[in-house]
Design a protein around this motif. Structure first.
Motif, PDB file in Angstrom:
ATOM      1  N   ASP A  61      15.887  12.078  40.271  1.00  0.00           N
ATOM      2  CA  ASP A  61      16.825  10.964  40.423  1.00  0.00           C
ATOM      3  C   ASP A  61      18.110  11.135  39.621  1.00  0.00           C
ATOM      4  OD1 ASP A  61      15.623  10.723  37.949  1.00  0.00           O
ATOM      5  OD2 ASP A  61      15.314   8.542  38.087  1.00  0.00           O
ATOM      6  N   LEU A  62      18.299  12.292  38.998  1.00  0.00           N
ATOM      7  CA  LEU A  62      19.512  12.532  38.226  1.00  0.00           C
ATOM      8  C   LEU A  62      20.657  12.974  39.134  1.00  0.00           C
ATOM      9  CD1 LEU A  62      17.915  14.235  35.108  1.00  0.00           C
ATOM     10  CD2 LEU A  62      19.059  12.018  35.189  1.00  0.00           C
ATOM     11  N   PRO A  63      21.908  12.771  38.700  1.00  0.00           N
ATOM     12  CA  PRO A  63      23.048  13.101  39.562  1.00  0.00           C
ATOM     13  C   PRO A  63      23.107  14.580  39.923  1.00  0.00           C
ATOM     14  CG  PRO A  63      23.744  11.764  37.689  1.00  0.00           C
ATOM     15  CD  PRO A  63      22.325  12.156  37.427  1.00  0.00           C
ATOM     16  N   ALA A  64      23.553  14.835  41.143  1.00  0.00           N
ATOM     17  CA  ALA A  64      23.791  16.206  41.591  1.00  0.00           C
ATOM     18  C   ALA A  64      25.036  16.745  40.900  1.00  0.00           C
ATOM     19  CB  ALA A  64      23.980  16.226  43.098  1.00  0.00           C
ATOM     20  N   PRO A  65      25.245  18.057  40.944  1.00  0.00           N
ATOM     21  CA  PRO A  65      26.489  18.602  40.399  1.00  0.00           C
ATOM     22  C   PRO A  65      27.705  17.920  41.015  1.00  0.00           C
ATOM     23  CG  PRO A  65      24.952  20.372  40.862  1.00  0.00           C
ATOM     24  CD  PRO A  65      24.343  19.124  41.424  1.00  0.00           C
ATOM     25  N   SER A  66      28.776  17.895  40.239  1.00  0.00           N
ATOM     26  CA  SER A  66      30.005  17.256  40.693  1.00  0.00           C
ATOM     27  C   SER A  66      30.499  17.861  42.010  1.00  0.00           C
ATOM     28  CB  SER A  66      31.097  17.415  39.621  1.00  0.00           C
ATOM     29  OG  SER A  66      32.360  17.061  40.133  1.00  0.00           O
ATOM     30  N   SER A  67      31.050  17.012  42.855  1.00  0.00           N
ATOM     31  CA  SER A  67      31.612  17.495  44.122  1.00  0.00           C
ATOM     32  C   SER A  67      32.832  18.367  43.895  1.00  0.00           C
ATOM     33  CB  SER A  67      31.987  16.300  45.007  1.00  0.00           C
ATOM     34  OG  SER A  67      32.925  15.460  44.350  1.00  0.00           O
ATOM     35  N   ASP A  68      33.387  18.308  42.688  1.00  0.00           N
ATOM     36  CA  ASP A  68      34.552  19.131  42.351  1.00  0.00           C
ATOM     37  C   ASP A  68      34.168  20.528  41.857  1.00  0.00           C
ATOM     38  OD1 ASP A  68      36.255  17.017  42.951  1.00  0.00           O
ATOM     39  OD2 ASP A  68      36.151  16.218  40.917  1.00  0.00           O
ATOM     40  N   LEU A  69      32.856  20.791  41.742  1.00  0.00           N
ATOM     41  CA  LEU A  69      32.389  22.075  41.216  1.00  0.00           C
ATOM     42  C   LEU A  69      32.502  23.130  42.316  1.00  0.00           C
ATOM     43  CD1 LEU A  69      31.135  23.625  38.838  1.00  0.00           C
ATOM     44  CD2 LEU A  69      28.880  22.987  39.714  1.00  0.00           C
ATOM     45  N   ALA A  70      33.622  23.843  42.332  1.00  0.00           N
ATOM     46  CA  ALA A  70      33.872  24.868  43.346  1.00  0.00           C
ATOM     47  C   ALA A  70      33.586  26.238  42.754  1.00  0.00           C
ATOM     48  CB  ALA A  70      35.319  24.787  43.818  1.00  0.00           C
ATOM     49  N   MET A  71      32.471  26.841  43.177  1.00  0.00           N
ATOM     50  CA  MET A  71      32.094  28.141  42.648  1.00  0.00           C
ATOM     51  C   MET A  71      32.736  29.257  43.467  1.00  0.00           C
ATOM     52  SD  MET A  71      30.395  27.482  40.025  1.00  0.00           S
ATOM     53  CE  MET A  71      29.732  29.102  39.654  1.00  0.00           C
ATOM     54  N   PRO A  72      33.089  30.367  42.824  1.00  0.00           N
ATOM     55  CA  PRO A  72      33.737  31.483  43.525  1.00  0.00           C
ATOM     56  C   PRO A  72      32.764  32.243  44.417  1.00  0.00           C
ATOM     57  CG  PRO A  72      33.267  32.077  41.248  1.00  0.00           C
ATOM     58  CD  PRO A  72      32.935  30.614  41.371  1.00  0.00           C
ATOM     59  N   ALA A  73      33.319  32.973  45.356  1.00  0.00           N
ATOM     60  CA  ALA A  73      32.499  33.832  46.214  1.00  0.00           C
ATOM     61  C   ALA A  73      31.951  34.994  45.395  1.00  0.00           C
ATOM     62  CB  ALA A  73      33.344  34.365  47.365  1.00  0.00           C
ATOM     63  N   GLU A  74      30.748  35.446  45.756  1.00  0.00           N
ATOM     64  CA  GLU A  74      30.118  36.533  45.013  1.00  0.00           C
ATOM     65  C   GLU A  74      30.952  37.808  45.116  1.00  0.00           C
ATOM     66  OE1 GLU A  74      26.048  37.089  45.960  1.00  0.00           O
ATOM     67  OE2 GLU A  74      25.500  35.003  45.553  1.00  0.00           O
ATOM     68  N   PRO A  75      31.032  38.568  44.023  1.00  0.00           N
ATOM     69  CA  PRO A  75      31.904  39.748  43.999  1.00  0.00           C
ATOM     70  C   PRO A  75      31.202  41.001  44.499  1.00  0.00           C
ATOM     71  CG  PRO A  75      30.909  39.475  41.859  1.00  0.00           C
ATOM     72  CD  PRO A  75      30.394  38.335  42.704  1.00  0.00           C
ATOM     73  N   ASP A  76      31.979  42.028  44.712  1.00  0.00           N
ATOM     74  CA  ASP A  76      31.459  43.379  44.916  1.00  0.00           C
ATOM     75  C   ASP A  76      31.052  43.894  43.535  1.00  0.00           C
ATOM     76  OD1 ASP A  76      31.010  46.069  45.230  1.00  0.00           O
ATOM     77  OD2 ASP A  76      32.928  46.508  46.191  1.00  0.00           O
ATOM     78  N   VAL A  77      29.752  44.029  43.293  1.00  0.00           N
ATOM     79  CA  VAL A  77      29.292  44.356  41.944  1.00  0.00           C
ATOM     80  C   VAL A  77      29.682  45.766  41.516  1.00  0.00           C
ATOM     81  CG1 VAL A  77      27.393  42.699  41.970  1.00  0.00           C
ATOM     82  CG2 VAL A  77      27.016  45.031  42.829  1.00  0.00           C
ATOM     83  N   SER A  78      30.136  46.584  42.452  1.00  0.00           N
ATOM     84  CA  SER A  78      30.602  47.925  42.081  1.00  0.00           C
ATOM     85  C   SER A  78      32.033  47.906  41.550  1.00  0.00           C
ATOM     86  CB  SER A  78      30.515  48.876  43.281  1.00  0.00           C
ATOM     87  OG  SER A  78      31.443  48.492  44.292  1.00  0.00           O
ATOM     88  N   ASP A  79      32.677  46.765  41.646  1.00  0.00           N
ATOM     89  CA  ASP A  79      34.070  46.615  41.222  1.00  0.00           C
ATOM     90  C   ASP A  79      34.082  45.777  39.941  1.00  0.00           C
ATOM     91  OD1 ASP A  79      36.722  45.915  40.828  1.00  0.00           O
ATOM     92  OD2 ASP A  79      37.121  45.505  42.933  1.00  0.00           O
ATOM     93  N   ALA A  80      34.198  46.430  38.785  1.00  0.00           N
ATOM     94  CA  ALA A  80      34.114  45.736  37.502  1.00  0.00           C
ATOM     95  C   ALA A  80      35.174  44.655  37.376  1.00  0.00           C
ATOM     96  CB  ALA A  80      34.229  46.730  36.352  1.00  0.00           C
ATOM     97  N   ALA A  81      36.388  44.941  37.850  1.00  0.00           N
ATOM     98  CA  ALA A  81      37.455  43.943  37.758  1.00  0.00           C
ATOM     99  C   ALA A  81      37.122  42.706  38.586  1.00  0.00           C
ATOM    100  CB  ALA A  81      38.779  44.554  38.218  1.00  0.00           C
ATOM    101  N   ALA A  82      36.523  42.906  39.760  1.00  0.00           N
ATOM    102  CA  ALA A  82      36.149  41.778  40.605  1.00  0.00           C
ATOM    103  C   ALA A  82      35.034  40.965  39.957  1.00  0.00           C
ATOM    104  CB  ALA A  82      35.703  42.280  41.983  1.00  0.00           C
ATOM    105  N   VAL A  83      34.116  41.650  39.286  1.00  0.00           N
ATOM    106  CA  VAL A  83      33.037  40.958  38.588  1.00  0.00           C
ATOM    107  C   VAL A  83      33.603  40.099  37.463  1.00  0.00           C
ATOM    108  CG1 VAL A  83      31.007  41.272  37.110  1.00  0.00           C
ATOM    109  CG2 VAL A  83      31.258  42.633  39.200  1.00  0.00           C
TER     110      VAL A  83
END
Length: 284
Positions: free
Chosen positions: A139-161
């Motif tokens: 019954d606790l609140p869900a995460p905020s509707s403003d919580l915009a998470m980024p798209a998952e990165p290419d893990v082979s690209d350190a800068a993208a990670v």
């Protein structure tokens, strides 16, 4: 008295795996073990924060969970350990450092480790502090509707990670005026470079099934308990912290004004002062 600064990282053989730990302060002082959240290495407990806690007369321990930092690593998506193993790692760290009873501070998802320790291993816990965590009640609140998470990165690209993790930290800050992107970026760059396999860091803790105590729940915690929660937390809004306070007998709640899901530097004084009061006595 030994230096309040770090005594240096050390690799310890714990429960059949190698875990990296670092300590600050005088070993004769009451011990505080800092347990980072999921996918977080010890670096997310800032060394300057550790030194501030040590300066209040505490022996501070931070460590890398499995699949973070310099600790043992499994292939991405294939963790060979359980939630119970991660809990026993805390006790293994205490054993390796000669700490009979510790003040345990747990963050976010791994507040669950503190719950199991407090209920099933009360003789090893002098006090508990839960930072940015929850009872998990439906019954606790869900995460905020403003919580915009980024798209998952290419893990082979350190800068993208790095960009991905920084963007996640920005989102978890919940619009906090204290979010310091320059400092977070420097931390993340170091974290990614230091990890044995950051691809494993990103996914493996979320691939294991959280398990609760064998002998009860939050209402069965006997250790003195402090709940710390930011009023800007978008992932676990403040009612989660209030519910946790209400669930643990005698627990106290510290609301960090302006903080999100993290512990930004401007709230350290309030946090450290509360932790100092909470951990008085209980020498290890």
């Amino acid at each position: 008295m030994s230096s309040l600064r770090s005594h240096g990282e050390q690799l310890l053989e714990i429960n059949g795996v190698e875990l990296c730990a670092e300590t600050f302060g005088d070993r004769a002082d009451p011990a505080i073990v800092l347990v980072a959240g999921a996918a977080a290495s010890m670096l997310w407990w800032d060394a300057d924060l550790c030194e501030e806690i040590a300066a209040r007369g505490r022996f501070v321990v931070r460590y890398d969970h499995r699949d973070t930092g310099r600790s043992a690593c499994c292939p991405p998506g294939q963790p060979t350990y359980s939630f119970t193993d991660l809990t026993l790692d805390v006790l293994g760290i205490q054993d390796a450092l000669g700490i009979e009873r510790a003040h345990v501070v747990c963050q976010s998802m791994f507040g669950g480790l503190g719950l199991v320790l407090g209920v099933d291993h009360p003789d090893r816990v002098a006090s508990l502090t839960f930072v940015s965590t929850s009872t998990g009640a439906d019954d606790l609140p869900a995460p905020s509707s403003d919580l915009a998470m980024p798209a998952e990165p290419d893990v082979s690209d350190a800068a993208a990670v790095v960009e991905y993790v920084v963007a996640g930290a920005r989102a978890y800050a919940g619009g906090s005026p204290y979010f310091d992107e320059t400092a977070i970026r420097a931390l993340v760059e170091r974290d990614v470079a230091r990890a044995r396999n950051y691809a494993s860091t990103l996914v493996n803790h979320f691939a294991i099934e959280p398990t609760g105590p064998a002998h009860g729940g939050f209402g069965d915690i006997a250790a003195p308990t402090l709940v710390v929660h930011g009023d800007h937390d978008p992932l676990l809004p403040l009612p989660h912290g209030e519910a946790l306070r209400d669930a643990v007998p005698g627990a106290e709640l510290l609301v960090l004004e302006g903080a999100g899901h993290d512990l930004p530097r401007p709230v350290w004084d309030d946090f450290v002062s509360a932790l100092e009061r909470h951990t008085e006595g209980g020498r290890s």
